[in-house]
Design an enzyme around this catalytic site. Structure first.
Site, PDB file in Angstrom:
ATOM      1  CB  THR A 127      -1.054  -0.062   1.284  1.00 24.03           C
ATOM      2  OG1 THR A 127      -1.712   1.184   1.302  1.00 24.03           O
ATOM      3  CG2 THR A 127      -0.364  -0.076   2.615  1.00 24.03           C
ATOM      4  CG  HIS A 166       5.166 -11.434  16.819  1.00 27.45           C
ATOM      5  ND1 HIS A 166       6.037 -12.600  16.497  1.00 27.45           N
ATOM      6  CD2 HIS A 166       5.669 -10.672  17.874  1.00 27.45           C
ATOM      7  CE1 HIS A 166       7.351 -12.265  17.225  1.00 27.45           C
ATOM      8  NE2 HIS A 166       7.001 -11.154  17.881  1.00 27.45           N
TER       9      HIS A 166
END
Length: 404
Positions: free
Chosen positions: A323, A375
């Protein structure tokens, strides 16, 4: 006279229903084969329903704003025989000459015939529909008419805004409410899903864009002459990301239940801002594309996104997202992961900043990079190493050619 049903097309596997957005014809109108009759809005794309044959639109069985499912009957088309087909038909895009005598009548007709979808679009962008020339039947405003005028009218205050700015003491505290589009609702759901179902962290770095800028200046003109496409920054970003994905397969993977899915292909989603909201069309198999191919594909998808012409298969899939908030002036951001992907890279504006190089202060065009990652799958070491690889590729773009 025989007739044929107008049906909702087959919907994508992940889409259960859709909304009737805009009817481009009304009962009694004649239509050509393959002429667009109605637009169906899903939470991913807008589907156009064409006329299957020449005919007269006999009846509408669903109003604009109605929720429909696949293969549901939208209306009925009365077929024409060979004699009737030769009768000149009024084109949907025939221009309506606005003379002094019919302006007042047209404005009255518009108030009565504006569809809910058109009224919503006008309200969302706070437009004045009176000066907009309608290209629909009888001068009706279509979605295209409104979208063409959004940039122009945003720069010109409406009469209401002018009065408000001149007379702030009037205390005008009005509000307006417009329903969210299906795309906007789906986007909100996915953002919440990403926030609530992933262990999302963001790591940052910065990159000196001078080498890429120099390369574009040196070869940009020759590149455009040879490939008929401008050499932009995005192809460099995509190539740098490809190299990083190949080195760190966890970033190209996704979590499915209790399993990790490693993809042996490289499909990258590119975030594109459109009048209807943010969409992420996918460039597939980027490892097989040249920089010219990438630039052409990005331009093609951006135009389709702007015009609402993206197909379902063009916005589904994707293993990683890029993006670029820099096109709007963003200096730094924390992009949100696009599920079920595991990471997203945010690019930002390129600004001249004083940097210390070999003990000297030098002004360089710098850009911040931001990698948001899940994560649960990607550890800090991999995320930082991934981002450093992107930085290295951009600061020495010749490495992309030498594969080092």
């Amino acid at each position: 006279m025989s007739s044929v049903d107008i049906l909702v097309p087959d919907l994508p596997e992940s889409v259960s229903d859709a909304t009737v957005a805009t009817w481009h014809k009304k009962p009694g109108d004649s239509v050509q084969r393959d002429e667009i009759l109605v637009e169906i809005e899903t939470d991913k794309v807008v589907l156009e329903v064409p006329a299957p044959e020449f005919g007269i639109l006999e009846i509408l069985l669903t109003e604009e704003g109605t929720t429909v499912t696949a293969r549901q009957v939208l209306g009925r088309l009365r077929l024409l025989d060979n004699t009737e087909k030769t009768i000149p038909e009024k084109s949907q895009t025939q221009e309506i000459t606005l003379t002094q005598n019919n302006i007042e009548h047209l404005e009255k007709v518009r108030k009565d015939t504006l569809s809910p979808a058109i009224r919503r679009l006008i309200a969302e962008h706070d437009l004045n529909p009176k000066p907009i020339k309608g290209s629909g039947v009888g001068g009706r405003l279509t979605r295209m008419d409104i979208e063409k005028n959004i940039p122009n009218q945003h720069s010109i205050p409406s009469s209401h805004e002018q009065i408000h700015s001149v007379s702030p003491a009037l205390g005008d505290r009005s509000e307006k409410r417009v329903p969210m589009t299906r795309l906007r609702k789906r986007l909100a759901e996915r953002l919440l899903e990403a926030k609530n179902s992933t262990a999302m962290l963001t790591t940052f770095n910065e990159v000196n864009m001078q080498p890429v800028i120099n390369l574009r200046k040196q070869y940009g003109e020759a590149f455009e002459k040879r490939h008929a496409i401008r050499l932009g920054f995005m192809s460099f970003y995509v190539k740098a990301v490809l190299e990083s994905l190949q080195r760190f397969p966890e970033v190209n993977a996704s979590i499915d239940g209790e399993e990790v899915v490693y993809h042996n292909y490289f499909d990258i989603s590119i975030a594109v801002s459109t009048p209807r909201g943010l969409v992420t069309p996918v460039i597939k198999n980027i490892d097989a594309l040249s920089m010219a191919d990438i630039e052409k594909k990005i331009k093609e998808l951006a135009i389709k996104g702007r015009d609402g012409k993206l197909k379902v298969e063009e916005i589904t899939g994707g293993n990683f997202t890029i993006t670029n908030g820099g096109v709007f002036g963003s200096l730094m951001s924390t992009p949100i992961i696009n599920p079920p992907q595991s990471a997203i890279l945010g690019m930002h504006s390129i600004n001249d900043r004083p940097m210390a190089v070999d003990g000297k202060i030098i002004i360089l065009p710098m850009m911040y990079l931001a990698l948001s990652y899940d994560h649960r799958l990607i550890d800090g070491k991999e995320s930082v190493s991934f981002l450093c690889t992107v930085k290295e590729m951009l600061e020495d773009p010749n490495r992309l050619l030498l594969d080092v």
